[in-house]
Write an enzyme that holds these catalytic residues in place. Structure first.
Site, short mmCIF file in Angstrom:
data_model
loop_
_atom_site.label_atom_id
_atom_site.label_comp_id
_atom_site.label_asym_id
_atom_site.label_seq_id
_atom_site.Cartn_x
_atom_site.Cartn_y
_atom_site.Cartn_z
N ARG A 7 63.91 64.23 47.75
CA ARG A 7 64.50 63.68 48.98
C ARG A 7 65.96 64.07 49.09
O ARG A 7 66.71 64.02 48.12
CB ARG A 7 64.39 62.16 48.99
CG ARG A 7 64.95 61.53 50.27
CD ARG A 7 64.90 60.01 50.21
NE ARG A 7 65.75 59.47 49.16
CZ ARG A 7 67.07 59.35 49.25
NH1 ARG A 7 67.71 59.78 50.33
NH2 ARG A 7 67.78 58.84 48.25
N ILE A 8 66.34 64.49 50.30
CA ILE A 8 67.74 64.70 50.62
C ILE A 8 68.06 63.83 51.83
O ILE A 8 67.17 63.47 52.60
CB ILE A 8 68.09 66.18 50.90
CG1 ILE A 8 67.23 66.73 52.04
CG2 ILE A 8 67.92 67.02 49.65
CD1 ILE A 8 67.58 68.16 52.44
N SER A 9 69.34 63.49 52.01
CA SER A 9 69.73 62.57 53.07
C SER A 9 70.02 63.26 54.39
O SER A 9 69.83 62.68 55.46
CB SER A 9 70.96 61.76 52.65
OG SER A 9 70.67 61.00 51.49
N THR A 10 70.50 64.50 54.35
CA THR A 10 70.86 65.21 55.58
C THR A 10 70.39 66.65 55.50
O THR A 10 70.08 67.18 54.42
CB THR A 10 72.38 65.21 55.80
OG1 THR A 10 73.00 66.03 54.78
CG2 THR A 10 72.95 63.80 55.73
N GLN A 13 72.22 69.18 53.17
CA GLN A 13 71.94 69.25 51.75
C GLN A 13 70.77 70.19 51.48
O GLN A 13 70.03 70.57 52.39
CB GLN A 13 71.64 67.84 51.21
CG GLN A 13 72.80 66.88 51.33
CD GLN A 13 72.45 65.47 50.89
OE1 GLN A 13 71.29 65.10 50.84
NE2 GLN A 13 73.47 64.68 50.58
#
Length: 200
Positions: A7-10, A13
């Site tokens: 998982r990445i937030s944006t 990334q």
């Protein structure tokens, strides 16, 4: 089978570091998600958990890729345990297939329960204080007593800085807009109290 979750937030990334680590850990299937960790609904994580079968392992690069909070992390791992599925966090050297890994998560579970008890105590104390202030008389408020009590408890949880906005909303079953409405209400009420006190 090892199933990976990254998982990445944006969109700024990159998945590269997580994917390399998951592949080296033997993950043949990897679910990727671009979403904030504060979001309650994570579709790809749900798909990953649904795909897991007894004897499989869910693998992540770091603990913060999986859980929104300690309680959320414990809940997810408990779900995996009920499916007879193991959990591995590569960077944290955590593996629930080992006695040491299971011990660590038992400790995490105890800490999460301790945190819940503290929040419950603070909330009850806030409600008691709010009721005591309400018995002092004065002009009837324009908002319901239930709303005022919830607003006070939300303000206490917010001021403690121990929970994110999303966690507080979930805790009190309110929207983000209602949470900020509660905070404004308490702040305005406190300002009026100070004004009345200075005018006496």
């Amino acid at each position: 089978m090892n199933i990976g979750y990254a998982r990445i937030s944006t969109n700024d990334q990159k998945f590269d570091l997580q994917l390399d680590a998951l592949k080296n850990a033997g993950c043949k299937v990897i679910f990727k998600e671009t979403i904030s960790g504060a979001k309650r609904e994570r579709p790809e994580l749900k798909k990953a958990i649904e795909k897991l079968r007894e004897g499989d392992s869910l693998v992540v690069w770091k603990l913060d890729r999986l859980g929104r909070s300690l309680r959320d992390l414990i809940d997810i791992v408990t779900t995996l345990h009920e499916k007879n599925v193991s959990f591995i966090s590569i960077s944290d050297s955590l593996n629930t297939t080992t006695p040491q890994g299971r011990l660590i998560f038992n400790i995490f579970g105890s800490l999460a329960e301790f945190e819940r008890e503290l929040i419950r105590e603070r909330t009850n104390a806030g409600l008691t204080a709010a009721r005591a202030r309400g018995r002092k008389g004065g002009r009837k408020p324009g908002l319901s007593k239930a709303f005022q009590q919830k607003a006070g408890s939300i303000k206490l949880a917010y001021d403690s800085k121990e929970n994110s906005i999303a966690e507080i909303c979930e805790m009190f079953s309110v929207s983000t807009a209602t949470l900020y409405k509660c905070l404004r209400f308490v702040e305005e009420k406190n300002k009026k109290g100070k004004t009345h006190a200075s005018g006496e």
